[in-house]
Scaffold this motif. Sequence first.
Motif, PDB file in Angstrom:
ATOM      1  N   GLN A  87      13.282 -26.872 -12.049  1.00  0.00           N
ATOM      2  CA  GLN A  87      12.034 -25.870 -12.193  1.00  0.00           C
ATOM      3  C   GLN A  87      11.482 -26.504 -13.489  1.00  0.00           C
ATOM      4  N   ILE A  88       9.980 -26.352 -13.765  1.00  0.00           N
ATOM      5  CA  ILE A  88       9.226 -26.837 -14.756  1.00  0.00           C
ATOM      6  C   ILE A  88       8.208 -26.257 -14.870  1.00  0.00           C
ATOM      7  N   LEU A  89       7.966 -25.381 -16.218  1.00  0.00           N
ATOM      8  CA  LEU A  89       6.759 -24.956 -16.747  1.00  0.00           C
ATOM      9  C   LEU A  89       6.203 -25.750 -18.019  1.00  0.00           C
ATOM     10  N   ALA A  90       5.089 -26.254 -17.527  1.00  0.00           N
ATOM     11  CA  ALA A  90       4.454 -27.064 -18.646  1.00  0.00           C
ATOM     12  C   ALA A  90       3.069 -26.313 -19.076  1.00  0.00           C
ATOM     13  N   CYS A  91       3.249 -25.866 -20.499  1.00  0.00           N
ATOM     14  CA  CYS A  91       2.280 -25.094 -21.079  1.00  0.00           C
ATOM     15  C   CYS A  91       1.340 -25.940 -22.208  1.00  0.00           C
ATOM     16  N   PHE A  92       0.394 -26.656 -21.815  1.00  0.00           N
ATOM     17  CA  PHE A  92      -0.303 -27.778 -22.580  1.00  0.00           C
ATOM     18  C   PHE A  92      -1.418 -26.949 -23.357  1.00  0.00           C
ATOM     19  N   ASP A  93      -1.556 -27.784 -24.519  1.00  0.00           N
ATOM     20  CA  ASP A  93      -2.833 -27.396 -25.434  1.00  0.00           C
ATOM     21  C   ASP A  93      -4.013 -28.049 -24.992  1.00  0.00           C
ATOM     22  N   HIS A  94      -5.401 -27.800 -25.668  1.00  0.00           N
ATOM     23  CA  HIS A  94      -6.390 -28.724 -25.766  1.00  0.00           C
ATOM     24  C   HIS A  94      -6.951 -28.825 -24.153  1.00  0.00           C
TER      25      HIS A  94
ATOM     26  N   THR B 294      23.059 -29.692 -18.776  1.00  0.00           N
ATOM     27  CA  THR B 294      24.120 -29.178 -17.857  1.00  0.00           C
ATOM     28  C   THR B 294      23.351 -28.716 -16.641  1.00  0.00           C
ATOM     29  N   LYS B 295      23.860 -28.797 -15.169  1.00  0.00           N
ATOM     30  CA  LYS B 295      23.549 -28.233 -14.021  1.00  0.00           C
ATOM     31  C   LYS B 295      22.995 -26.685 -14.314  1.00  0.00           C
ATOM     32  N   GLU B 296      21.958 -26.193 -13.815  1.00  0.00           N
ATOM     33  CA  GLU B 296      21.544 -24.847 -14.021  1.00  0.00           C
ATOM     34  C   GLU B 296      21.417 -24.406 -15.530  1.00  0.00           C
ATOM     35  N   GLY B 297      21.378 -25.435 -16.255  1.00  0.00           N
ATOM     36  CA  GLY B 297      20.931 -24.830 -17.872  1.00  0.00           C
ATOM     37  C   GLY B 297      19.614 -24.701 -18.141  1.00  0.00           C
ATOM     38  N   LYS B 298      19.129 -23.815 -18.932  1.00  0.00           N
ATOM     39  CA  LYS B 298      17.825 -23.629 -19.170  1.00  0.00           C
ATOM     40  C   LYS B 298      17.421 -23.933 -20.541  1.00  0.00           C
ATOM     41  N   TYR B 299      16.591 -24.856 -20.675  1.00  0.00           N
ATOM     42  CA  TYR B 299      15.771 -25.408 -21.845  1.00  0.00           C
ATOM     43  C   TYR B 299      14.511 -25.229 -22.081  1.00  0.00           C
ATOM     44  N   PHE B 300      13.838 -25.529 -23.540  1.00  0.00           N
ATOM     45  CA  PHE B 300      12.545 -25.740 -23.741  1.00  0.00           C
ATOM     46  C   PHE B 300      12.510 -26.632 -24.771  1.00  0.00           C
ATOM     47  N   VAL B 301      11.238 -27.382 -24.827  1.00  0.00           N
ATOM     48  CA  VAL B 301      10.759 -28.103 -26.018  1.00  0.00           C
ATOM     49  C   VAL B 301       9.506 -27.742 -26.504  1.00  0.00           C
ATOM     50  N   THR B 302       9.022 -27.790 -27.588  1.00  0.00           N
ATOM     51  CA  THR B 302       7.736 -27.525 -27.900  1.00  0.00           C
ATOM     52  C   THR B 302       7.249 -28.849 -28.517  1.00  0.00           C
ATOM     53  N   HIS B 303       5.733 -28.786 -28.743  1.00  0.00           N
ATOM     54  CA  HIS B 303       5.015 -29.921 -29.246  1.00  0.00           C
ATOM     55  C   HIS B 303       3.850 -29.460 -30.182  1.00  0.00           C
ATOM     56  N   ASN B 304       3.819 -29.849 -31.446  1.00  0.00           N
ATOM     57  CA  ASN B 304       2.749 -29.314 -32.246  1.00  0.00           C
ATOM     58  C   ASN B 304       2.754 -27.914 -32.600  1.00  0.00           C
ATOM     59  N   ASN B 305       3.895 -27.177 -31.999  1.00  0.00           N
ATOM     60  CA  ASN B 305       3.694 -25.877 -32.255  1.00  0.00           C
ATOM     61  C   ASN B 305       2.842 -25.068 -31.206  1.00  0.00           C
ATOM     62  N   SER B 306       1.983 -25.883 -30.265  1.00  0.00           N
ATOM     63  CA  SER B 306       0.801 -25.265 -29.508  1.00  0.00           C
ATOM     64  C   SER B 306       1.203 -25.638 -27.918  1.00  0.00           C
ATOM     65  N   ALA B 307       2.093 -26.340 -27.642  1.00  0.00           N
ATOM     66  CA  ALA B 307       2.682 -26.879 -26.414  1.00  0.00           C
ATOM     67  C   ALA B 307       4.091 -26.378 -26.058  1.00  0.00           C
ATOM     68  N   LEU B 308       4.622 -26.452 -25.055  1.00  0.00           N
ATOM     69  CA  LEU B 308       5.662 -25.792 -24.754  1.00  0.00           C
ATOM     70  C   LEU B 308       5.943 -26.416 -23.312  1.00  0.00           C
ATOM     71  N   ILE B 309       7.360 -26.840 -22.931  1.00  0.00           N
ATOM     72  CA  ILE B 309       7.786 -27.288 -21.506  1.00  0.00           C
ATOM     73  C   ILE B 309       8.999 -26.534 -21.652  1.00  0.00           C
ATOM     74  N   ALA B 310       9.295 -25.680 -20.361  1.00  0.00           N
ATOM     75  CA  ALA B 310      10.573 -25.259 -20.090  1.00  0.00           C
ATOM     76  C   ALA B 310      10.982 -25.688 -18.776  1.00  0.00           C
ATOM     77  N   PHE B 311      12.443 -25.579 -18.858  1.00  0.00           N
ATOM     78  CA  PHE B 311      12.995 -26.268 -17.460  1.00  0.00           C
ATOM     79  C   PHE B 311      14.389 -25.863 -17.227  1.00  0.00           C
ATOM     80  N   VAL B 312      14.631 -25.629 -16.025  1.00  0.00           N
ATOM     81  CA  VAL B 312      15.892 -25.242 -15.586  1.00  0.00           C
ATOM     82  C   VAL B 312      16.586 -26.557 -14.730  1.00  0.00           C
ATOM     83  N   ILE B 313      17.601 -26.995 -15.035  1.00  0.00           N
ATOM     84  CA  ILE B 313      18.182 -28.004 -14.516  1.00  0.00           C
ATOM     85  C   ILE B 313      18.896 -27.720 -12.715  1.00  0.00           C
ATOM     86  N   GLY B 314      18.189 -28.366 -11.985  1.00  0.00           N
ATOM     87  CA  GLY B 314      18.632 -27.980 -10.529  1.00  0.00           C
ATOM     88  C   GLY B 314      19.900 -28.290 -10.239  1.00  0.00           C
ATOM     89  N   LYS B 315      20.398 -27.550  -9.166  1.00  0.00           N
ATOM     90  CA  LYS B 315      21.850 -27.727  -8.769  1.00  0.00           C
ATOM     91  C   LYS B 315      22.137 -29.074  -7.976  1.00  0.00           C
TER      92      LYS B 315
END
Length: 437
Positions: free
Chosen positions: A264-271, A52-73
């Motif tokens: 808005q995106i925050l990408a936290c990579f591993d390795h 949804t618009k302005e919704g706040k979410y995140f996903v993880t991969h391998n428990n060591s990387a994470l991408i968070a995002f806030v859907i723009g208006k």
Amino acid sequence: MYLNETEKAFAQELLDFIHESPSSFHAVESIKKILVPQGFQELSFAEKWNLTKEGKYFVTHNNSALIAFVIGKGEPKQHGFRIIAAHTDSPSFRIKTLPEISVESHYLKLNLETYGGPILNTWLDRPLSIAGQIILRGKSHFQPQKKLINTDQPLLVIPNLAIHMNRKINEGMELNRQKDMLPLLAQITEDLQSKGAITHFLAKELECLPDDILDFDLFLYESDKGCFVGLQQEFISSPRLDDLAMIHAGTYSIAKAKPSLTTQILACFDHEECGSTSKQGAASPLLSNVLERILLAQAKDREDYFRALDHSFLISADMAHALHPNSTEKHDPIHHPILNGGPVIKINANQSYTTDAESAAVFKSLCQSVNVPVQTFFNRSDERGGSTIGPISSQHLPIRSVDIGNPILAMHSVRELGGVKDHLAVTKVFNAFYEEA
């Protein structure tokens, strides 16, 4: 130098964050602890996304990387993505499977392999602990259990050879990774079972059977917590400033930023420290897949995705080299970033960094908008420097990008040195980056 209480308090939050993040797996958990109270919901790659618009979410991969995002208006094809990218890993030592090595039936040491590019001699004679991920027997062969572990106590030490046995040690000594960097774990006694000692120790910590432990991803870390140093307490001495300082600043910024027209995106990579070529690294399609799924979940098509990329901007946030007080000759003659001098724009003509004149101008303008000083870094023209996730991400995302980072000394040492003022300063810039139209 005047340090206000806000700067000190925020730097202390960084030290606490780093102490709770002894491995990339723990760093992801620390990020979640900041995001979830701010309303971020975890998604699964295996399920259909409903955003949804302005919704706040995140996903993880391998428990060591994470991408968070806030859907723009706004409309993605018009306003694109604002991305801050950093990495959760730091140079260390990984424990090999079946690691116990007996030394004349008296000592027990562990077999390790070097992870990334640590400054080896800084790891000697320090109390070390163990942290990482344990893989346990699960419901099926393809669904094992995963549990984090942090011993949170000094368990190991890599002892130096006494100067009496190596008279030329102060003239320089090359350390062999297989011979010289193996840590002492225990004294072998009748009460200690040397074979499988680590597995039995882990089983006791996790309250499970030793046979239930199938494998592990375990790393060494320095057990002493970071602290403030300096006559004015203006410096931060801490493990893993590279790159958990940028992870913390980015996480805090996206958690606190007001939703804007852009996503808005925050990408936290591993390795990153070993090339980023894993499924959770910046060289994978992880970020590009997430960006496309964000649009698909909003009933947009692939044409909208490519249009959105053209309106996007990426900040590759990794730490930078500060002027070294004892080795000024190692630096460019003019560009001398200093601790507590503000974030550093990193520039390289051969594209070790993605910065160009336009992207540098964007970042400088953001710094000026929040009254934060900005510095620039060039390598000496006769020295080859490092690289980071900016150029790697550009292989998948052809968008405008700038490489920046806060200045530190002793990069890749077991303890690095940063500036107290810099951490709040770069966070202010990140907030402006996310919120500005």
